[in-house]
Design a protein around this motif. Structure first.
Motif, PDB file in Angstrom:
ATOM      1  N   PHE A 339       0.866  -1.159  -0.128  1.00 11.94           N
ATOM      2  CA  PHE A 339      -0.081  -0.020   0.026  1.00 11.94           C
ATOM      3  C   PHE A 339       0.884   1.190   0.032  1.00 11.94           C
ATOM      4  CE2 PHE A 339      -2.655   2.782   2.891  1.00 11.94           C
ATOM      5  CZ  PHE A 339      -3.150   3.508   1.606  1.00 11.94           C
ATOM      6  N   ILE A 340       0.671   2.297  -0.896  1.00  7.25           N
ATOM      7  CA  ILE A 340       1.487   3.247  -1.031  1.00  7.25           C
ATOM      8  C   ILE A 340       0.714   4.584  -1.153  1.00  7.25           C
ATOM      9  CG2 ILE A 340       2.857   4.744  -2.676  1.00  7.25           C
ATOM     10  CD1 ILE A 340       3.355   2.315  -4.142  1.00  7.25           C
ATOM     11  N   PRO A 341       0.321   4.920   0.296  1.00  5.45           N
ATOM     12  CA  PRO A 341      -0.718   5.996   0.659  1.00  5.45           C
ATOM     13  C   PRO A 341      -0.418   7.116   0.314  1.00  5.45           C
ATOM     14  CG  PRO A 341       0.762   5.729   2.668  1.00  5.45           C
ATOM     15  CD  PRO A 341       1.250   4.606   1.539  1.00  5.45           C
ATOM     16  N   GLU A 342      -1.243   8.223   0.186  1.00  5.21           N
ATOM     17  CA  GLU A 342      -1.128   9.489  -0.332  1.00  5.21           C
ATOM     18  C   GLU A 342      -0.565  10.516   0.482  1.00  5.21           C
ATOM     19  OE1 GLU A 342      -4.536  13.115  -1.223  1.00  5.21           O
ATOM     20  OE2 GLU A 342      -5.104  11.506  -0.688  1.00  5.21           O
ATOM     21  N   ARG A 344       2.585  10.447   2.349  1.00  6.31           N
ATOM     22  CA  ARG A 344       3.874   9.563   2.705  1.00  6.31           C
ATOM     23  C   ARG A 344       4.506   9.807   3.879  1.00  6.31           C
ATOM     24  NH1 ARG A 344       5.730  13.236  -2.244  1.00  6.31           N
ATOM     25  NH2 ARG A 344       6.317  15.214  -1.153  1.00  6.31           N
ATOM     26  N   LEU A 345       4.530  10.926   4.527  1.00  8.41           N
ATOM     27  CA  LEU A 345       5.219  10.955   5.725  1.00  8.41           C
ATOM     28  C   LEU A 345       4.200  10.649   7.069  1.00  8.41           C
ATOM     29  CD1 LEU A 345       7.477  14.036   5.409  1.00  8.41           C
ATOM     30  CD2 LEU A 345       8.200  11.507   5.580  1.00  8.41           C
ATOM     31  N   GLY A 346       2.945  11.015   6.827  1.00 10.55           N
ATOM     32  CA  GLY A 346       2.127  10.664   8.015  1.00 10.55           C
ATOM     33  C   GLY A 346       1.814   9.272   8.172  1.00 10.55           C
ATOM     34  N   MET A 347       1.390   8.670   6.969  1.00 11.23           N
ATOM     35  CA  MET A 347       1.059   7.180   7.192  1.00 11.23           C
ATOM     36  C   MET A 347       2.031   6.214   6.437  1.00 11.23           C
ATOM     37  SD  MET A 347      -2.516   5.535   5.401  1.00 11.23           S
ATOM     38  CE  MET A 347      -3.567   6.438   6.596  1.00 11.23           C
ATOM     39  N   ILE A 416       7.422  -1.798  -3.319  1.00 14.71           N
ATOM     40  CA  ILE A 416       7.525  -2.716  -4.403  1.00 14.71           C
ATOM     41  C   ILE A 416       8.644  -3.910  -4.226  1.00 14.71           C
ATOM     42  CG2 ILE A 416       8.064  -2.752  -6.893  1.00 14.71           C
ATOM     43  CD1 ILE A 416       6.686  -0.279  -7.233  1.00 14.71           C
ATOM     44  N   GLU A 417       9.697  -3.450  -3.293  1.00 18.29           N
ATOM     45  CA  GLU A 417      10.798  -4.360  -3.024  1.00 18.29           C
ATOM     46  C   GLU A 417      10.157  -5.483  -2.399  1.00 18.29           C
ATOM     47  OE1 GLU A 417      14.168  -5.795  -0.715  1.00 18.29           O
ATOM     48  OE2 GLU A 417      12.213  -4.792   0.187  1.00 18.29           O
ATOM     49  N   SER A 418       9.078  -5.421  -1.727  1.00 16.13           N
ATOM     50  CA  SER A 418       8.615  -6.309  -1.011  1.00 16.13           C
ATOM     51  C   SER A 418       8.079  -7.565  -1.599  1.00 16.13           C
ATOM     52  CB  SER A 418       7.684  -6.015   0.241  1.00 16.13           C
ATOM     53  OG  SER A 418       6.430  -5.430  -0.590  1.00 16.13           O
ATOM     54  N   GLY A 419       8.063  -7.388  -3.070  1.00 18.01           N
ATOM     55  CA  GLY A 419       7.355  -8.626  -3.725  1.00 18.01           C
ATOM     56  C   GLY A 419       5.846  -9.003  -3.756  1.00 18.01           C
ATOM     57  N   PRO A 420       4.981  -7.792  -3.665  1.00 18.17           N
ATOM     58  CA  PRO A 420       3.690  -7.970  -3.772  1.00 18.17           C
ATOM     59  C   PRO A 420       2.847  -8.682  -4.775  1.00 18.17           C
ATOM     60  CG  PRO A 420       4.228  -5.623  -4.313  1.00 18.17           C
ATOM     61  CD  PRO A 420       5.457  -6.366  -4.120  1.00 18.17           C
ATOM     62  N   ALA A 426      -1.699   5.404  -4.214  1.00 18.49           N
ATOM     63  CA  ALA A 426      -2.287   6.612  -4.435  1.00 18.49           C
ATOM     64  C   ALA A 426      -1.441   7.623  -4.635  1.00 18.49           C
ATOM     65  CB  ALA A 426      -3.135   7.087  -3.051  1.00 18.49           C
ATOM     66  N   TYR A 427      -1.648   8.113  -6.135  1.00 19.90           N
ATOM     67  CA  TYR A 427      -0.441   9.308  -6.281  1.00 19.90           C
ATOM     68  C   TYR A 427       0.993   9.014  -6.213  1.00 19.90           C
ATOM     69  CZ  TYR A 427      -5.209  11.345  -5.671  1.00 19.90           C
ATOM     70  OH  TYR A 427      -6.164  11.522  -5.551  1.00 19.90           O
ATOM     71  N   PRO A 428       1.284   7.948  -6.751  1.00 24.37           N
ATOM     72  CA  PRO A 428       2.837   7.494  -6.692  1.00 24.37           C
ATOM     73  C   PRO A 428       3.857   8.250  -7.279  1.00 24.37           C
ATOM     74  CG  PRO A 428       1.743   6.035  -8.430  1.00 24.37           C
ATOM     75  CD  PRO A 428       0.671   6.903  -7.894  1.00 24.37           C
ATOM     76  N   VAL A 429       3.481   9.112  -8.112  1.00 22.57           N
ATOM     77  CA  VAL A 429       4.765  10.066  -8.632  1.00 22.57           C
ATOM     78  C   VAL A 429       4.405  11.525  -8.247  1.00 22.57           C
ATOM     79  CG1 VAL A 429       5.004   8.549 -10.711  1.00 22.57           C
ATOM     80  CG2 VAL A 429       3.387  10.689 -10.795  1.00 22.57           C
ATOM     81  N   ARG A 430       3.500  11.634  -7.055  1.00 23.58           N
ATOM     82  CA  ARG A 430       3.378  13.036  -6.557  1.00 23.58           C
ATOM     83  C   ARG A 430       4.753  13.710  -6.069  1.00 23.58           C
ATOM     84  NH1 ARG A 430      -1.954  14.036  -2.895  1.00 23.58           N
ATOM     85  NH2 ARG A 430      -2.810  14.503  -4.850  1.00 23.58           N
TER      86      ARG A 430
END
Length: 536
Positions: A339-342, A344-347, A416-420, A426-430
Motif C-alpha cells: 500500500f502506497i498511501p497519499e 507519505r510521511l504521515g502514514m 515494491i521491493e517486498s514482492g507483492p 495513491a498518487y505514486p509520482v506526486r
C-alpha cells in the motif's frame, strides 16, 4: 529585460555535513511583477535554495540582493522584513487554531489583538485576490486547498511582495490548480514577484514568464517560457534526451486477485465516502481510479489495505472474505499486498527513522528472536538508493531530511521491493520530477508483467490513459463507469468525474432488458455485466 529586479542571487553555495553539495555557485534573478518557475530533478537543490531566500538556511558562500541592496537573511523574521514569504510544501499551521489565529500568529500588532480588525483585513486580502476562506474555521476542519489558502494569506498579511511557493499544486485537483493560478496572475498584475517550484511541466508552461533550471545543485540556465517547450525543459533538467513515452505492455494474465463486492465505506466525519461499489483487481492489469479529490479514493485505498472499517460489502480472495483480517492474516491467505498511501510521511513512513529502519518496518516481525537484521535492511536500502537514484548522504539519513520527491522514492521502492501480488497506490509520482516519474511507471509495468494486480489512483488523466488498462471513474462515492483506456478519452472521463455521464446506468438498463427477455438469474446478470465491462 528592463524590469526592475526584486531578488538577485550571486554565487550562492550551500553544503551539508561539510561535503554534501546542495547548491554551488548559483546565479539567478527574479524581476518585479513576474512569475518565475524553478525546475529541477528531485534533490537538485530547489527547496534548499529557496530556504536560503526565506531565512530557513543561511548560504555558506555568495550574496543575496533585494531591490538592488545586499542583505543578510538569517531567519524567517528577517525575510519578512524584506517582504519575502514562503509557502512550504508541508504546511506550517497549528491544527487546533482558526484560520485567523494562524494568520496573525507571530506578528507584532501592537497592543491587544482585535479579532474584528484581523477578520476585516483577511476579508480585504481575500476580496482583492479572489480567495475564499472562513477566518473562524479550524484548520483541522479544512481541505488541503483551504489550508494552502491560509498559508498564502498569512504571508500577504505580513506584507510580502515576494512569494515563494514550493510544489503548491502537489495535492490540488485540476480545478483547484486553475483557481490558484488565477490568484497568482492577479498577484502578478498587482506587482508581486512569485517563484513557483513544480515538477509539472504543463503547469510551468501555463503559469510562468520565465523558467530557471537547476541540475545536481548547479544552475543550468533560464529560458523565456513562451520560447520553450516540454522536450527542451526536460533535456535541460535531466542533462540528456528523455523519451516521454509510457509503455502499456500486454500480459497473458487475467485472473481476479481480489473481488470488491457492494462495498460501502464512511469518511472520518461519518458521511458515505464509498457507496455500494463493485469491481475486480486482476493480475497483470493496472486499474486506474479517476475522480475529483475527495470523491472517496483515499477511503477506498485504506479499506482495501485493511486500514479503514467497512460499513458493508466484501473484499474476496478465492471465495474467502478478507474483511476484519490483519495484514499478516491476509498474507497467509495468499495476498501479499503493498500500500502506497497519499500521505507519505504521515502514514507511509516514519519521518525520524533512517532509510534503513524504514525498510525494516515492512518485515521486522519475521525476525527470529529479539534482534533484527539491520545489515540485510541496509543492503536493501543501498540497492534501492542506486536503483531509484535517491539523493541522500547515506542509508542512515532520517527520511524527513530528504526532499519530498526522494521521500516518495523511498516509500514506493520499499513497497515494491517486498514482492507483492497486489499493489494499491495513491498518487505514486506526486512530487517526483519527470525523469523519476517515468522510472516509477516502468517499475509498475514490470510488476504488471509479473502478474501483479495494481490499483492506481492518479491525478493526471493523460498518464492514466497511457499507463492503465482500464479506468474506473468515481463521483461522490459512486462508480460512474469502468472503461478501457484505449477506448475512451479525457472528455468522457471528465464528464463521468463530474457526474454528467453515468455509464453504469446505461449498461444497467441494457442488462436489465436482456435479463427480462432471457430470464437470467441475478448471478448470471452480474457475470454478464462483468464480462461486458471487461470487453469495453
Amino acid at each position: 529585460m528592463d524590469k526592475p529586479v526584486a531578488i538577485e542571487l550571486k554565487n550562492i553555495s550551500k553544503y551539508f555535513f561539510g561535503k554534501v553539495i546542495a547548491n554551488k555557485n548559483i546565479d539567478m534573478t527574479l524581476y518585479k511583477g513576474e512569475i518565475l518557475a524553478l525546475l529541477g530533478e528531485n534533490g537538485s537543490g530547489k527547496t534548499t535554495l529557496m530556504n536560503m531566500i526565506s531565512g530557513i538556511y543561511s548560504p555558506d558562500e555568495g550574496h543575496i540582493l533585494v531591490n538592488g541592496e545586499e542583505v543578510s537573511i538569517r531567519s524567517p523574521r528577517d525575510a519578512f522584513r524584506y517582504k519575502i514569504g514562503m509557502i512550504h510544501q508541508h504546511f506550517k499551521l497549528v491544527e487546533v487554531f482558526t484560520a485567523a489565529q494562524n494568520i496573525v500568529l507571530g506578528t507584532k500588532e501592537g497592543g491587544r489583538y482585535s479579532l474584528k480588525a484581523i477578520n476585516a483585513r483577511v476579508a480585504d486580502i481575500s476580496a482583492k485576490y479572489g480567495f475564499e476562506i472562513d477566518p473562524q474555521k479550524k484548520i483541522y476542519d479544512m481541505s488541503v486547498s483551504e489550508k494552502q489558502t491560509v498559508e498564502i494569506i498569512k504571508v500577504l498579511y505580513r506584507g510580502a511582495d515576494i512569494l515563494i511557493l514550493d510544489e503548491p499544486t502537489a495535492v490540488l485537483t485540476p480545478q483547484e490548480t486553475e483557481k490558484l493560478f488565477d490568484i497568482l496572475r492577479k498577484m502578478k498584475e498587482d506587482g508581486k514577484s512569485i517563484i513557483i517550484i513544480t515538477h509539472k511541466l504543463n503547469e510551468v508552461l501555463a503559469i510562468s514568464d520565465r523558467v530557471s533550471i537547476l541540475r545536481k545543485g548547479e544552475y543550468v540556465g533560464t529560458v523565456i517560457t513562451a520560447e520553450t517547450n516540454t522536450k527542451e525543459l526536460t533535456e535541460m533538467m535531466v542533462g540528456k534526451k528523455v523519451d516521454l513515452k509510457i509503455d502499456r505492455p500486454k500480459t497473458e494474465y487475467d485472473r481476479p486477485l481480489l473481488e470488491i463486492r457492494d462495498l460501502t465505506i464512511n469518511s472520518d466525519d461519518g458521511s458515505k465516502a464509498i457507496d455500494n461499489i463493485s469491481f475486480y483487481i486482476r493480475g497483470g492489469e493496472i486499474l486506474g481510479v479517476a475522480g475529483i479529490a475527495g470523491c472517496g479514493q483515499k477511503e477506498l485505498c485504506e479499506a482495501i489495505a485493511g486500514l479503514r472499517k467497512i460499513v458493508s460489502g466484501q473484499i474476496i480472495h478465492k471465495g474467502e472474505s478478507l474483511i476484519g483480517l490483519s495484514a499478516k492474516q491476509i498474507s497467509e491467505k495468499g495476498v501479499s499486498m503493498s500500500f502506497i498511501p497519499e500521505d507519505r510521511l504521515g502514514m507511509g513512513l516514519a519521518p525520524s527513522f533512517s532509510i534503513t529502519d524504514n525498510m525494516m518496518l515492512k518485515n521486522y516481525g519475521d525476525s527470529r528472536g529479539i534482534f533484527v537484521d539491520r545489515n540485510a535492511a541496509r543492503a536493501r536500502a543501498s540497492a534501492l538508493i542506486e536503483k531509484l537514484e535517491i539523493v541522500t548522504p547515506s542509508t542512515e539519513t532520517p527520511v524527513r531530511r530528504l526532499s519530498g520527491g526522494n521521500v516518495q522514492k523511498v516509500l514506493v521502492g520499499r513497497e515494491i521491493e517486498s514482492g507483492p501480488n497486489v499493489i494499491v497506490t495513491a498518487y505514486p509520482v506526486r512530487g517526483l520530477d519527470i525523469n523519476s516519474s517515468y522510472v516509477i511507471y516502468d517499475i509498475l509495468n514490470e510488476e504488471k508483467v509479473k502478474g501483479t494486480g495494481i490499483l492506481f489512483i492518479g491525478e493526471d488523466l493523460d498518464v492514466m490513459l497511457a499507463l492503465c488498462d482500464k479506468i474506473m471513474v468515481i463521483c461522490h462515492g459512486k462508480v460512474m463507469g469502468i472503461v478501457h483506456a484505449e477506448k475512451t478519452d479525457k472528455e468522457e472521463l471528465g464528464l463521468m468525474m463530474t457526474g454528467s455521464l453515468d455509464l453504469t446506468e446505461e449498461k444497467k438498463e441494457k442488462r436489465l432488458g436482456i435479463a427480462k427477455d432471457s430470464n437470467l438469474t441475478e448471478e448470471e446478470w452480474i457475470e454478464g455485466a462483468q464480462k461486458e465491462a471487461d470487453n469495453g
